[in-house]
Design an enzyme around this catalytic site. Structure first.
Site, short mmCIF file in Angstrom:
data_model
loop_
_atom_site.label_atom_id
_atom_site.label_comp_id
_atom_site.label_asym_id
_atom_site.label_seq_id
_atom_site.Cartn_x
_atom_site.Cartn_y
_atom_site.Cartn_z
N GLY A 238 0.83 -1.20 0.00
CA GLY A 238 0.00 0.00 0.00
C GLY A 238 0.86 1.25 0.00
O GLY A 238 2.09 1.18 0.08
N GLY A 240 2.33 5.18 1.07
CA GLY A 240 2.53 6.18 2.11
C GLY A 240 3.18 5.74 3.40
O GLY A 240 3.85 4.71 3.49
N CYS A 265 5.55 -5.49 1.90
CA CYS A 265 5.75 -4.05 1.71
C CYS A 265 5.12 -3.24 2.85
O CYS A 265 5.60 -3.30 3.97
CB CYS A 265 5.23 -3.62 0.34
SG CYS A 265 5.98 -2.08 -0.22
N LEU A 266 4.05 -2.48 2.60
CA LEU A 266 3.41 -1.75 3.69
C LEU A 266 2.93 -2.71 4.77
O LEU A 266 2.98 -2.40 5.97
CB LEU A 266 2.25 -0.90 3.17
CG LEU A 266 1.57 -0.01 4.22
CD1 LEU A 266 2.50 1.10 4.69
CD2 LEU A 266 0.27 0.58 3.69
N GLN A 269 5.71 -3.34 7.05
CA GLN A 269 5.94 -2.21 7.95
C GLN A 269 4.89 -2.15 9.06
O GLN A 269 5.22 -1.91 10.23
CB GLN A 269 5.94 -0.92 7.14
CG GLN A 269 7.06 -0.85 6.11
CD GLN A 269 6.84 0.24 5.08
OE1 GLN A 269 5.89 1.01 5.15
NE2 GLN A 269 7.73 0.31 4.09
N GLY A 309 9.00 3.82 0.15
CA GLY A 309 9.76 4.98 0.57
C GLY A 309 10.08 4.98 2.05
O GLY A 309 10.76 5.90 2.54
N HIS A 349 8.52 -7.14 -3.26
CA HIS A 349 7.31 -7.68 -3.88
C HIS A 349 7.59 -9.03 -4.54
O HIS A 349 8.00 -9.09 -5.70
CB HIS A 349 6.76 -6.70 -4.93
CG HIS A 349 6.08 -5.52 -4.33
ND1 HIS A 349 4.70 -5.43 -4.24
CD2 HIS A 349 6.57 -4.40 -3.77
CE1 HIS A 349 4.38 -4.28 -3.65
NE2 HIS A 349 5.50 -3.64 -3.36
N GLU A 351 5.54 -11.06 -5.73
CA GLU A 351 4.62 -11.32 -6.84
C GLU A 351 5.09 -10.68 -8.14
O GLU A 351 4.48 -10.89 -9.20
CB GLU A 351 3.22 -10.80 -6.48
CG GLU A 351 2.99 -9.32 -6.72
CD GLU A 351 3.67 -8.40 -5.73
OE1 GLU A 351 3.64 -7.17 -5.93
OE2 GLU A 351 4.24 -8.90 -4.74
#
Length: 375
Positions: A238, A240, A265-266, A269, A309, A349, A351
């Site tokens: 996702g 941000g 990923c997100l 985190q 990021g 990632h 995938e």
């Protein structure tokens, strides 16, 4: 061709040509080093809030098709290329990139030195920028970029997540049969997948691995997910700042120890935050299909697809989780696993879409965990 201007918050201005929709767009300007995959990038919800620069010189040369989209719409705030190809050549192509961008309202600029722009981002860090085809005053545009708040502290997940649960039934692409379907009866494991901005190829990989997947909105309470009695819980990619998605962190915290969990990923985190860890913003992030990562559990090196990021501070987890994967370029955290509980996550990632397939083994690692064959 119509003139367009790109203005950065540091005062740098590039003049080029519009090859997307007319208008003006503000976002964090970043770069992606993938040589192919512009359609997957454009439709990846992780890019919400960002103006994406492609470092590979020409974009659009193989056109657009219906099979390579990763979500329901285009999410980038703007698109920057050196050269836009107006005459694609590929047997799968059904549309030209320029028309695709115009149809979806994405402001885009071509004809600028994207390598010079990339060097600025590498030296000074990702920053706010404006692309405009309607206001061609450089000073005004620089001030607009400087006034933009940026991604830190902003919940972008709520803008990209689904509004209601749905079941996913599509498997990976077959060159002859296309996307094959799975059935609830044929699946071995039930998975509840939190949609923080999920990509379709993640869902396809889960289905291919034998999972009956139900996708739930990002704000779904932990108790609702447990009522579904899944065999495992997936936390998606996702956009941000993960610290801004406080409801996700709290829900995941209540799920820890209840079911096997896999995050990407997100999702990686947010899982780290739920375990008590911290994240920090990278100078310019990792975006592309050529990031080298070492799996510390096997010592193997895999080339990975990445788009993020922010990164996890492994020391903030205080030994609760161990480091399993590391980025060989800057030594940042690429994967963790709990020392006792059945949960793990990766920053990259597996995938792909676009990118290499080196990391697809992680989906089997998740099903092994749900089957009681892993930690």
């Amino acid at each position: 061709m119509k003139k367009a201007i790109l203005a950065l918050a540091d005062g740098t201005v590039f003049e080029g040509f519009s090859f997307g929709a007319d208008g003006e767009s503000v976002g964090e300007v970043v770069f992606n080093t993938s040589m192919t995959g512009y359609q997957e990038v454009l439709t990846d919800p992780s890019y919400k809030g960002q103006i994406v620069t492609m470092t590979c010189t020409q974009q659009g040369n193989y056109g657009i098709n219906e099979e390579d989209i990763e979500s329901v719409q285009l999410w980038v705030e703007g698109f920057i290329v050196k050269e836009a190809c107006l005459y694609p050549s590929n047997w799968r192509s059904t549309e030209v990139l320029t028309a695709y961008l115009k149809w979806h309202g994405i402001v885009a600029i071509s004809g600028i030195d994207t390598r010079a722009l990339t060097r600025i981002i590498r030296d000074k860090g990702a920053m706010e920028a404006v692309i405009s085809t309607v206001d061609l005053n450089p000073e005004r545009l620089v001030k607009k970029a400087q006034a933009s708040p940026g991604p830190v502290g902003v919940d972008l997940v709520s803008k990209v997540s689904c509004k209601a649960p749905y079941r996913w039934t599509e498997k990976l692409w077959d060159p002859v049969k296309g996307y094959r379907k799975t059935t609830e009866k044929g699946a071995r494991y039930r998975v509840a997948a939190y949609d923080f901005g999920i990509k379709r190829n993640i869902l396809r990989n889960l289905a291919e691995a034998g999972c009956d997947v139900v996708v739930v909105p990002a704000s779904t309470p932990a108790e609702k997910v447990l009522e579904m009695n899944p065999d495992g819980i997936f936390l998606s990619n996702g956009p941000g700042d993960p610290d801004a998605v406080t409801y996700a962190k709290e829900n995941v915290r209540r799920l820890i120890g209840k079911k096997p969990i896999f995050g990407i990923c997100l999702g990686h985190q947010i899982l780290s935050l739920a375990l008590g860890g911290k994240t920090f913003k990278l100078k310019f992030g990792h975006r592309g299909g050529n990031q080298p990562v070492q799996d510390l559990t096997t010592s193997k090196v895999e080339i990975t697809s990445q788009n993020h990021g922010f990164a996890v501070d492994i020391y903030s987890l205080k030994g609760i989780a161990e480091l399993t994967h590391i980025n060989l370029n800057d030594r940042t955290v690429e994967g963790i696993a709990h020392r006792e509980l059945p949960l793990f996550s990766v920053q990259y990632h597996p995938e792909a879409s676009p990118g290499p397939h080196d990391s697809q083994y992680l989906f089997k690692r998740f099903t092994d965990m749900m089957g009681g064959r892993g930690k």
